[in-house]
Design a protein around this motif. Structure first.
Motif, PDB file in Angstrom:
ATOM      1  N   PHE A  74      -7.347   5.212   7.071  1.00  0.00           N
ATOM      2  CA  PHE A  74      -6.940   5.744   6.220  1.00  0.00           C
ATOM      3  C   PHE A  74      -6.676   4.729   5.220  1.00  0.00           C
ATOM      4  CE2 PHE A  74      -4.204   8.222   3.432  1.00  0.00           C
ATOM      5  CZ  PHE A  74      -5.326   8.933   2.838  1.00  0.00           C
ATOM      6  N   ILE A  88      -4.696  13.952   1.210  1.00  0.00           N
ATOM      7  CA  ILE A  88      -4.833  13.474   2.615  1.00  0.00           C
ATOM      8  C   ILE A  88      -3.251  13.301   3.127  1.00  0.00           C
ATOM      9  CG2 ILE A  88      -5.568  12.056   4.527  1.00  0.00           C
ATOM     10  CD1 ILE A  88      -8.475  12.169   3.219  1.00  0.00           C
ATOM     11  N   ASP A  89      -2.665  12.757   2.327  1.00  0.00           N
ATOM     12  CA  ASP A  89      -1.263  12.051   2.713  1.00  0.00           C
ATOM     13  C   ASP A  89      -0.357  13.207   2.644  1.00  0.00           C
ATOM     14  OD1 ASP A  89       0.616   9.713   2.462  1.00  0.00           O
ATOM     15  OD2 ASP A  89       1.277  11.245   0.952  1.00  0.00           O
ATOM     16  N   ARG A 127       1.123   4.046  -2.803  1.00  0.00           N
ATOM     17  CA  ARG A 127       0.910   5.637  -2.476  1.00  0.00           C
ATOM     18  C   ARG A 127       1.886   6.574  -2.882  1.00  0.00           C
ATOM     19  NH1 ARG A 127      -2.977   6.412  -1.598  1.00  0.00           N
ATOM     20  NH2 ARG A 127      -3.515   5.234   0.423  1.00  0.00           N
ATOM     21  N   THR A 168     -13.925  13.024   6.459  1.00  0.00           N
ATOM     22  CA  THR A 168     -15.336  12.450   6.054  1.00  0.00           C
ATOM     23  C   THR A 168     -16.349  12.799   6.755  1.00  0.00           C
ATOM     24  OG1 THR A 168     -14.506  10.624   7.578  1.00  0.00           O
ATOM     25  CG2 THR A 168     -14.068  10.280   5.291  1.00  0.00           C
ATOM     26  N   ALA A 225      -7.123  10.529  -1.542  1.00  0.00           N
ATOM     27  CA  ALA A 225      -6.151   9.997  -0.781  1.00  0.00           C
ATOM     28  C   ALA A 225      -4.683  10.626  -0.850  1.00  0.00           C
ATOM     29  CB  ALA A 225      -5.948   8.479  -1.196  1.00  0.00           C
ATOM     30  N   GLY A 253      -1.800   6.473  15.916  1.00  0.00           N
ATOM     31  CA  GLY A 253      -2.962   7.259  14.979  1.00  0.00           C
ATOM     32  C   GLY A 253      -3.542   6.520  13.746  1.00  0.00           C
ATOM     33  N   GLU A 254      -3.390   5.432  13.543  1.00  0.00           N
ATOM     34  CA  GLU A 254      -4.037   4.795  12.539  1.00  0.00           C
ATOM     35  C   GLU A 254      -5.335   4.806  12.397  1.00  0.00           C
ATOM     36  OE1 GLU A 254      -1.903   2.970  14.389  1.00  0.00           O
ATOM     37  OE2 GLU A 254      -0.258   1.818  13.077  1.00  0.00           O
ATOM     38  N   TYR A 295      -8.281  11.940   7.797  1.00  0.00           N
ATOM     39  CA  TYR A 295      -9.510  11.277   7.072  1.00  0.00           C
ATOM     40  C   TYR A 295     -10.503  11.220   7.992  1.00  0.00           C
ATOM     41  CZ  TYR A 295     -11.471   7.000   4.301  1.00  0.00           C
ATOM     42  OH  TYR A 295     -12.492   6.558   3.701  1.00  0.00           O
ATOM     43  N   GLY A 296     -10.540  11.196   9.143  1.00  0.00           N
ATOM     44  CA  GLY A 296     -11.874  11.103  10.060  1.00  0.00           C
ATOM     45  C   GLY A 296     -12.547  12.446   9.946  1.00  0.00           C
ATOM     46  N   THR A 299       0.918  -1.230  -0.149  1.00  0.00           N
ATOM     47  CA  THR A 299       0.035   0.091  -0.039  1.00  0.00           C
ATOM     48  C   THR A 299       0.852   1.307  -0.039  1.00  0.00           C
ATOM     49  OG1 THR A 299      -0.175  -0.188   2.439  1.00  0.00           O
ATOM     50  CG2 THR A 299      -1.814  -1.144   1.039  1.00  0.00           C
ATOM     51  N   GLN A 300       2.032   1.237   0.713  1.00  0.00           N
ATOM     52  CA  GLN A 300       2.654   2.230   0.655  1.00  0.00           C
ATOM     53  C   GLN A 300       3.471   2.481  -0.705  1.00  0.00           C
ATOM     54  OE1 GLN A 300       5.468   2.996   4.127  1.00  0.00           O
ATOM     55  NE2 GLN A 300       3.771   3.645   5.128  1.00  0.00           N
ATOM     56  N   ALA A 307      -9.388   5.810  12.925  1.00  0.00           N
ATOM     57  CA  ALA A 307     -10.340   7.256  13.079  1.00  0.00           C
ATOM     58  C   ALA A 307     -11.579   6.666  12.924  1.00  0.00           C
ATOM     59  CB  ALA A 307      -9.879   8.256  12.029  1.00  0.00           C
ATOM     60  N   ILE A 308     -12.579   7.507  13.451  1.00  0.00           N
ATOM     61  CA  ILE A 308     -13.844   7.547  13.124  1.00  0.00           C
ATOM     62  C   ILE A 308     -14.059   8.156  11.933  1.00  0.00           C
ATOM     63  CG2 ILE A 308     -16.348   7.628  14.095  1.00  0.00           C
ATOM     64  CD1 ILE A 308     -14.948   5.876  15.875  1.00  0.00           C
ATOM     65  N   ILE A 309     -14.631   7.540  11.205  1.00  0.00           N
ATOM     66  CA  ILE A 309     -15.006   8.087   9.578  1.00  0.00           C
ATOM     67  C   ILE A 309     -16.853   8.424   9.452  1.00  0.00           C
ATOM     68  CG2 ILE A 309     -12.887   7.294   8.567  1.00  0.00           C
ATOM     69  CD1 ILE A 309     -14.892   5.559   6.772  1.00  0.00           C
ATOM     70  N   HIS A 310     -16.893   9.526   8.595  1.00  0.00           N
ATOM     71  CA  HIS A 310     -18.392   9.875   8.402  1.00  0.00           C
ATOM     72  C   HIS A 310     -19.104  10.332   9.529  1.00  0.00           C
ATOM     73  CE1 HIS A 310     -17.758   8.286   4.637  1.00  0.00           C
ATOM     74  NE2 HIS A 310     -17.606   6.993   5.037  1.00  0.00           N
ATOM     75  N   ARG A 369       1.897  10.350  -5.088  1.00  0.00           N
ATOM     76  CA  ARG A 369       2.378  11.577  -3.965  1.00  0.00           C
ATOM     77  C   ARG A 369       2.197  12.866  -4.673  1.00  0.00           C
ATOM     78  NH1 ARG A 369       6.995  10.412   0.105  1.00  0.00           N
ATOM     79  NH2 ARG A 369       5.428   9.193   1.321  1.00  0.00           N
ATOM     80  N   SER A 414      -1.716  12.153  11.903  1.00  0.00           N
ATOM     81  CA  SER A 414      -1.884  10.900  11.133  1.00  0.00           C
ATOM     82  C   SER A 414      -3.005  11.065  10.203  1.00  0.00           C
ATOM     83  CB  SER A 414      -2.288   9.886  12.140  1.00  0.00           C
ATOM     84  OG  SER A 414      -3.475   9.844  12.456  1.00  0.00           O
ATOM     85  N   PRO A 415      -2.558  10.429   9.046  1.00  0.00           N
ATOM     86  CA  PRO A 415      -3.391  10.327   8.026  1.00  0.00           C
ATOM     87  C   PRO A 415      -4.950   9.926   8.301  1.00  0.00           C
ATOM     88  CG  PRO A 415      -1.573   9.139   7.221  1.00  0.00           C
ATOM     89  CD  PRO A 415      -1.419   9.575   8.792  1.00  0.00           C
ATOM     90  N   GLY A 416      -4.946   9.029   9.455  1.00  0.00           N
ATOM     91  CA  GLY A 416      -6.348   8.613   9.821  1.00  0.00           C
ATOM     92  C   GLY A 416      -7.058   9.669  10.484  1.00  0.00           C
ATOM     93  N   TYR A 417      -6.603  10.511  11.278  1.00  0.00           N
ATOM     94  CA  TYR A 417      -7.183  11.679  11.881  1.00  0.00           C
ATOM     95  C   TYR A 417      -7.826  12.706  10.930  1.00  0.00           C
ATOM     96  CZ  TYR A 417      -7.734  15.710  15.059  1.00  0.00           C
ATOM     97  OH  TYR A 417      -8.258  16.652  15.708  1.00  0.00           O
TER      98      TYR A 417
END
Lengths: 171, 543
Positions: B184, A60-61, A12, A79, A57, B168-169, A75-76, A8-9, B171-174, A16, A70-73
């Protein structure tokens, strides 16, 4: 690092993207106006939206690397909000308000008219990538219902004829 | 917090004292009063998002979330009024709106907080007639899978990834009823603590891929013990079903691992249940046949070593233990070789690795659970100097017989050792694997491993902790300490074979005379700090 992560990386890295110098300057200015990076995220997303013509994506990256979050944060947060332009959306994003006052003033006709005219359903994009149709909640312009927001502009007290004229002006 | 002043308040009329700043839910739990909750976890910062812990407080008109309400002088809390009961029912009804009724096929069933709370406090039916929301079921990484429909969005896992692992992988989405935990795309949940998110998930949304459909939790029996994956010695609960370990979960110990453990540690039981585990004794006799009777193991090794020592002198034999043996085993091992009058006493250990540091958790660089025990019992030189001496002794043929422990996890004898050992006249190996590739093994003996031993280990911080037996040994295998003790008997050093608890008594007096620990029971479930951790900084630099 597991195989999963490596694949996945690698994917990505191919796609980039980076902020331009101008956008970076703007982001630096945004940082000065907020107590921490988390708080500065919403305006930075606005910058990215313009910079990359919709957030996907890769964007966000890029923001994650830029802001150290973090990308997850991101993304949260991204969305959670519906008003940011998603990557892959058309050149013109038509957001039709579907909350009560607009509904009473005929937003359904507006939606149906647009569906017929563009051949897409709400949430879809025309094949030429020109228009995206969305049904959204209150745009805070109830006194001028029905309202359609097209990109950054409000179009108020719409009749179907106005709508046709508008669409033609975008051709 | 220790300096914080105590405040007096009441819960359900009961007088309680707690330090100022304590949250009501914690004080209630400590006083033994049940306050149902989902998002609250004592190891994470309170969030107050699930609303399950609502209680009535005298300083508020509406019910308050007890996980974010600090105690105050004179505060009166009610946890069992009709208002509170109604609030709980309401919260649970909302939580169940989109939660599937798939308990029969859900891995969490039996240890699910939603199940328990609905059973105790929930409404008896649902007024929901709309179709339920559908959310994805997918992999979040190589260890954890997501069942999105089951997620109640308590954010325990996202807080874990922010506060404890710091990665931090998640997250709550939507938002609203669409919200669900996710990663992500392209950044999967890949950290060494990922499976803790499965432990703290109050429902079956996050599931361990390794444990999936392996066992029903109510069929498993728990045994408190410690992880033997590295020198941290995380406190764990070994969960077994029908004498087979199914899962290892962390057990709270504020001094060692708090509520967490690493993913690698959860695999330490695998060699015990592995298919290529060595189960039979192979004792080569004088006439070349192979004896498999475990009863003859002690005399076979003893006679073999004795023969060597008769031919070449007592200096010609060596003993090599390992940093995976318990302190009791090491102690008998040491006594035995002292009795055999040889100075050649070493111990194998796994090589140092890079220590890993997370926001609130450290994985030490020393992957040996009892290195410090070896240092205290066999001597510090056993791990390095003595090993080198023994190796060169074997190579120049001054050492002709040896007893070796090869019970280290995921470790193989280095090549120079393999070739050196094949030159010996007599070799006995306690091993987890069938070592037929060693050309000459006079005696091959199955070793015991994680979850099968009683005893103690000294972790890298100088804390003596208790190992407990979770699964009985395979019928063909005897404990190493028994065989070593039988050899002591042959030497006339010991009158009868005693259990590890008795060995612990002997050892405690001999190794830590200044400590007044008389029985292994005193170690309790949390262990005892026998050496100051500052004197023994993590031995990350040993190699």
């Amino acid at each position: 690092m597991s195989a999963f992560q490596e694949i996945t990386q690698a994917a990505r890295e191919d796609e980039r993207v980076e902020f331009s110098a101008e956008a970076k300057k703007k982001i630096e200015w945004i940082y000065t106006r907020y107590p921490n990076r988390e708080a500065a995220l919403l305006p930075v997303l606005r910058v990215a939206e313009k910079e990359f013509d919709g957030i996907g994506a890769a964007a966000i990256d890029c923001i994650a690397r830029e802001m150290g979050l973090s990308p997850g944060y991101i993304y949260g947060v991204f969305t959670f909000y519906t008003h940011y332009k998603r990557a892959g959306e058309g050149k013109y994003v038509l957001q039709v308000c579907a909350t009560l006052p607009c509904a009473l003033r005929g937003c359904r006709d507006v939606v149906h008219h647009l569906e017929d005219k563009l051949g897409i359903k709400p949430g879809e994009t025309t094949e030429d990538g020109k228009f995206t149709l969305k049904k959204v909640e209150c745009l805070a312009s109830c006194d001028t219902a029905p309202v359609v927001q097209i990109n950054d502009d409000y179009h108020e007290n719409l009749t179907l004829e106005d709508l046709d004229k508008l669409l033609e002006s975008f051709e | 917090m220790s300096e914080a002043k105590l405040v007096k308040f009441k819960i359900n009329g009961q007088e309680i004292e707690a330090p100022a700043g304590t949250m009501v839910i914690k004080a209630a739990h400590e006083a033994g009063i049940d306050v149902p909750h989902f998002c609250y976890h004592p190891g994470l910062t309170p969030d107050g998002n699930c609303r399950m812990c609502l209680v009535e407080a005298s300083n508020a008109r509406k019910p308050v979330a007890s996980c974010v309400t600090p105690v105050a002088e004179g505060l009166e809390i009610t946890t069992d009024s009709d208002t509170v009961k109604e609030a709980r029912e309401g919260v649970l009804e909302l939580m169940l709106l989109n939660h599937p009724l798939d308990c029969p096929i859900c891995d969490k069933s039996g240890e699910c907080m939603l199940q328990d709370n609905v059973y105790d406090h929930g409404p008896d039916n649902s007024r929901m007639t709309e179709p339920k929301m559908m959310k994805p079921t997918k992999d979040l990484g190589s260890t954890v899978a997501l069942w999105g429909n089951r997620c109640i969005v308590c954010q325990r896992c996202t807080r874990f990834c922010e506060e404890v692992s710091g990665t931090g992988e998640l997250a709550i989405i939507h938002r609203g009823d669409s919200s669900v935990v996710d990663v992500f795309p392209g950044y999967p949940l890949e950290n060494d603590l990922s499976l803790n998110t499965v432990d703290i998930c109050p429902v079956g949304a996050l599931i361990s891929k390794d444990f999936l459909y392996e066992a029903r939790v109510w069929n498993m029996k728990d045994t408190p013990s410690i992880c033997t994956g590295c020198s941290k010695g995380c406190n764990v609960e070994i969960q077994q079903e029908r004498n087979q370990t199914r899962r290892i979960v962390p057990r709270h110990n504020p001094e060692v691992n708090d509520y967490w453990m690493c993913d690698e540690g959860r695999e330490v039981f695998k060699p015990a249940v592995s298919e290529d585990r060595l189960l039979d004794y192979q004792l080569r006799t004088a006439d070349g046949t192979i004896d498999t009777n475990p009863k003859n193991a002690a005399s076979a090794i003893f006679n073999g070593l004795n023969q060597v020592s008769a031919n070449h002198g007592t200096q010609a034999i060596a003993g090599i233990g390992s940093a995976f043996m318990s302190c009791e085993e090491l102690y008998v091992f040491k006594l035995l070789f002292d009795g055999l009058q040889t100075p050649h006493l070493g111990a194998f250990s796994r090589p140092q690795r890079e220590a890993k540091s997370f926001k609130q958790f450290e994985i030490p660089g020393d992957p040996n659970p009892n290195r410090l025990g070896v240092e205290r019992i066999l001597g510090r030189e056993a791990l390095e100097e003595n090993l080198e001496k023994i190796l060169s002794g074997i190579q120049n043929q001054s050492i002709r017989g040896a007893l070796i422990f090869d019970d280290l996890l995921d470790w193989d004898l280095p090549a120079e050792w393999q070739s050196a050992l094949s030159q010996l006249e007599f070799l006995a190996i306690f091993s987890l694997r069938d070592r037929t590739h060693l050309p000459q093994h006079s005696c091959l003996l199955p070793a015991t491993t994680f979850g099968e031993k009683d005893g103690s280990m000294l972790n890298g911080e100088g804390r003596l902790q208790r190992l407990r037996i979770a699964t009985q040994l395979p019928r063909t295998i005897r404990y190493e300490h028994e065989i070593l003790q039988q050899m002591q008997q042959e030497l006339g050093m010991r009158s009868k074979v005693v259990p590890p608890s008795a060995l612990f008594k002997e050892m405690g007096k001999a190794v830590w005379p200044q400590l007044e620990i008389s029985t292994i029971r005193e170690l309790g479930d949390q262990g005892i700090q026998v050496e100051s951790p500052t004197e023994n900084p993590q031995r990350a630099t040993v190699s």
